[in-house]
Design a protein around this motif. Structure first.
Motif, PDB file in Angstrom:
ATOM      1  N   VAL A  17       0.884  -1.140   0.508  1.00 34.45           N
ATOM      2  CA  VAL A  17       0.071  -0.243  -0.279  1.00 34.45           C
ATOM      3  C   VAL A  17       0.903   1.366  -0.266  1.00 34.45           C
ATOM      4  CG1 VAL A  17      -1.645   1.443   0.976  1.00 34.45           C
ATOM      5  CG2 VAL A  17      -1.885  -1.083   0.858  1.00 34.45           C
ATOM      6  N   SER A  18       0.631   1.904  -1.427  1.00 38.52           N
ATOM      7  CA  SER A  18       1.507   3.593  -0.793  1.00 38.52           C
ATOM      8  C   SER A  18       2.828   3.849  -0.712  1.00 38.52           C
ATOM      9  CB  SER A  18       0.618   4.523   0.107  1.00 38.52           C
ATOM     10  OG  SER A  18      -0.291   3.869   0.111  1.00 38.52           O
ATOM     11  N   LEU A  19       3.585   2.161  -2.116  1.00 37.16           N
ATOM     12  CA  LEU A  19       4.466   2.469  -1.969  1.00 37.16           C
ATOM     13  C   LEU A  19       5.570   3.447  -2.588  1.00 37.16           C
ATOM     14  CD1 LEU A  19       4.819  -0.848  -3.935  1.00 37.16           C
ATOM     15  CD2 LEU A  19       5.358  -0.124  -1.615  1.00 37.16           C
ATOM     16  N   ARG A  20       5.197   5.347  -2.474  1.00 36.22           N
ATOM     17  CA  ARG A  20       5.704   6.701  -3.334  1.00 36.22           C
ATOM     18  C   ARG A  20       4.752   7.164  -1.860  1.00 36.22           C
ATOM     19  NH1 ARG A  20       3.847   9.454  -8.636  1.00 36.22           N
ATOM     20  NH2 ARG A  20       5.836  10.536  -8.009  1.00 36.22           N
ATOM     21  N   ASP A  21       4.375   6.980  -0.718  1.00 31.16           N
ATOM     22  CA  ASP A  21       4.810   7.596   0.247  1.00 31.16           C
ATOM     23  C   ASP A  21       6.190   6.557   0.957  1.00 31.16           C
ATOM     24  OD1 ASP A  21       4.488   8.676   2.990  1.00 31.16           O
ATOM     25  OD2 ASP A  21       1.867   8.476   3.166  1.00 31.16           O
ATOM     26  N   SER A  22       6.644   7.693   1.128  1.00 34.00           N
ATOM     27  CA  SER A  22       7.921   7.178   2.432  1.00 34.00           C
ATOM     28  C   SER A  22       7.964   7.484   3.509  1.00 34.00           C
ATOM     29  CB  SER A  22       9.253   8.604   1.760  1.00 34.00           C
ATOM     30  OG  SER A  22       9.111   9.492   2.264  1.00 34.00           O
ATOM     31  N   ILE A  36      10.279  -3.829  -0.237  1.00 30.18           N
ATOM     32  CA  ILE A  36      10.089  -3.937  -1.379  1.00 30.18           C
ATOM     33  C   ILE A  36      11.008  -4.107  -2.207  1.00 30.18           C
ATOM     34  CG2 ILE A  36       8.131  -3.110  -3.122  1.00 30.18           C
ATOM     35  CD1 ILE A  36       6.970  -4.544  -0.459  1.00 30.18           C
ATOM     36  N   ALA A  37      11.211  -4.722  -2.980  1.00 32.86           N
ATOM     37  CA  ALA A  37      11.370  -5.316  -4.391  1.00 32.86           C
ATOM     38  C   ALA A  37      10.441  -4.748  -5.736  1.00 32.86           C
ATOM     39  CB  ALA A  37      12.902  -6.476  -5.114  1.00 32.86           C
ATOM     40  N   GLU A  38      10.783  -4.156  -7.119  1.00 36.34           N
ATOM     41  CA  GLU A  38      10.279  -4.062  -7.664  1.00 36.34           C
ATOM     42  C   GLU A  38      11.043  -4.393  -9.153  1.00 36.34           C
ATOM     43  OE1 GLU A  38       8.680   0.540 -10.131  1.00 36.34           O
ATOM     44  OE2 GLU A  38       9.812   0.203  -8.091  1.00 36.34           O
ATOM     45  N   TYR A 157      14.697   0.249   1.404  1.00 34.18           N
ATOM     46  CA  TYR A 157      13.792   1.734  -0.071  1.00 34.18           C
ATOM     47  C   TYR A 157      13.309   1.528  -1.004  1.00 34.18           C
ATOM     48  CZ  TYR A 157      10.390   5.014  -0.193  1.00 34.18           C
ATOM     49  OH  TYR A 157       9.386   5.953  -0.953  1.00 34.18           O
ATOM     50  N   ARG A 158      12.326   0.963  -1.437  1.00 37.10           N
ATOM     51  CA  ARG A 158      12.436   1.050  -3.463  1.00 37.10           C
ATOM     52  C   ARG A 158      13.054   1.346  -3.672  1.00 37.10           C
ATOM     53  NH1 ARG A 158       8.896   3.313  -6.717  1.00 37.10           N
ATOM     54  NH2 ARG A 158       7.876   4.267  -5.442  1.00 37.10           N
ATOM     55  N   ARG A 159      12.809   2.933  -3.797  1.00 35.30           N
ATOM     56  CA  ARG A 159      13.641   3.549  -4.352  1.00 35.30           C
ATOM     57  C   ARG A 159      15.246   3.365  -4.167  1.00 35.30           C
ATOM     58  NH1 ARG A 159      13.804   8.907  -4.183  1.00 35.30           N
ATOM     59  NH2 ARG A 159      14.366   9.578  -6.312  1.00 35.30           N
ATOM     60  N   ALA A 160      15.935   2.828  -2.985  1.00 34.10           N
ATOM     61  CA  ALA A 160      16.830   3.186  -3.290  1.00 34.10           C
ATOM     62  C   ALA A 160      17.398   1.321  -4.307  1.00 34.10           C
ATOM     63  CB  ALA A 160      17.726   2.771  -1.827  1.00 34.10           C
ATOM     64  N   VAL A 161      16.776   0.240  -3.476  1.00 37.63           N
ATOM     65  CA  VAL A 161      16.699  -0.812  -3.794  1.00 37.63           C
ATOM     66  C   VAL A 161      17.276  -1.073  -5.944  1.00 37.63           C
ATOM     67  CG1 VAL A 161      16.114  -3.441  -4.037  1.00 37.63           C
ATOM     68  CG2 VAL A 161      15.629  -2.360  -2.133  1.00 37.63           C
TER      69      VAL A 161
END
Length: 263
Positions: A17-22, A36-38, A157-161
């Motif tokens: 849920v709400s993966l863009r809300d850091s 979370i892996a994307e 964090y997703r963006r870092a991964v």
């Protein structure tokens, strides 16, 4: 274990849920001990590194490409939904159409980091993409580990991964507890502490001969290294740049320093 999902409020979707809300994700992922892996490549790399999945969330078209990963983990729920539903739950368009929730692995212990020869040490980098890119630089250029200050962005964090392209599962990394104490650890272990700086009095990178053990200190995106970190360093290094350009993105600078100073 395939489970088709059509309801965005399905509790099995809770990890996504709400993966863009850091800020929300920092709390949720911290409480649950997950990341979370994307994207299919990063999911595969996380799985191959031994990270334990809690669930997968895939558009149906990604099932064949990750078939072996799923088959090796038949008890892990694989939630299958259409792109619209995944976007509704996650809060953004998942370009690669594949997400997975994994249990958060332990950070690298101090012992192998202090026994290494080349370490990147980041002070208060708050941009997740920069942290991920620096980890990718370390992996690509043969540096042994990345250490993050207490206030720095989360490497998982997703963006870092995503920015690291999954190399955060390959390169050792950990977070400091106390910056002054932990910088002293490096010196006690025989490292030279090299501060990267824009100061006109800095030693030009091309004129510096690196020692056997080197910890390269990288400063925050806005202000660079703090006075305390500069004072703790043994040498201050700068990159010679053309007139009219006064700085580089920290991840770009890290790549230049790491390439020049690699063993």
């Amino acid at each position: 274990m395939r489970l088709d999902v059509t309801d965005p409020d399905d509790p099995r979707m809770g990890d996504y849920v709400s993966l863009r809300d850091s800020q929300l994700r920092r709390r949720v992922e911290g409480e649950r001990g997950i990341f979370i892996a994307e994207g299919d490549k990063i999911i595969r790399r996380a799985a191959e590194a031994g990270c334990r999945p809690r669930s997968f969330l895939l558009a149906a078209k990604w099932l064949p490409g990750l078939g072996d990963v799923l088959a090796a983990r038949p008890d892990v729920p694989c939630l299958v939904a259409d792109d619209r539903l995944i976007e509704q739950v996650s809060g953004f368009h998942v370009h690669r159409g594949a997400l997975a929730s994994f249990e958060r692995p332990d950070e690298t212990p101090w012992e192998p980091i202090l026994g290494a020869r080349r370490v990147l040490v980041c002070e208060d980098l708050v941009d997740h993409a920069n942290v991920g890119s620096i980890i990718r630089v370390a992996a690509a250029l043969g540096w042994d580990a990345v250490v993050i200050s207490p206030g720095g962005a989360d490497p998982l964090y997703r963006r870092a991964v995503k920015a690291s392209m999954g190399t955060c599962f390959q390169v050792g990394w950990r977070r400091m507890t106390d910056s002054a104490t932990d910088l002293a650890r490096f010196r006690a272990a025989g490292f030279e502490l090299a501060a990267t700086t824009l100061s006109p009095g800095a030693t030009p990178l091309t004129g510096y001969r690196a020692p056997e053990k080197l910890a390269l200190l990288l400063g925050s995106e806005g202000h660079g290294l703090s006075a305390g970190w500069l004072d703790a360093s043994d040498v201050r290094l700068g990159i010679e740049m053309a007139a009219g350009v006064d700085s580089l993105n920290v991840a770009t600078a890290a790549a230049i320093f790491a390439h020049w100073l690699r063993l």
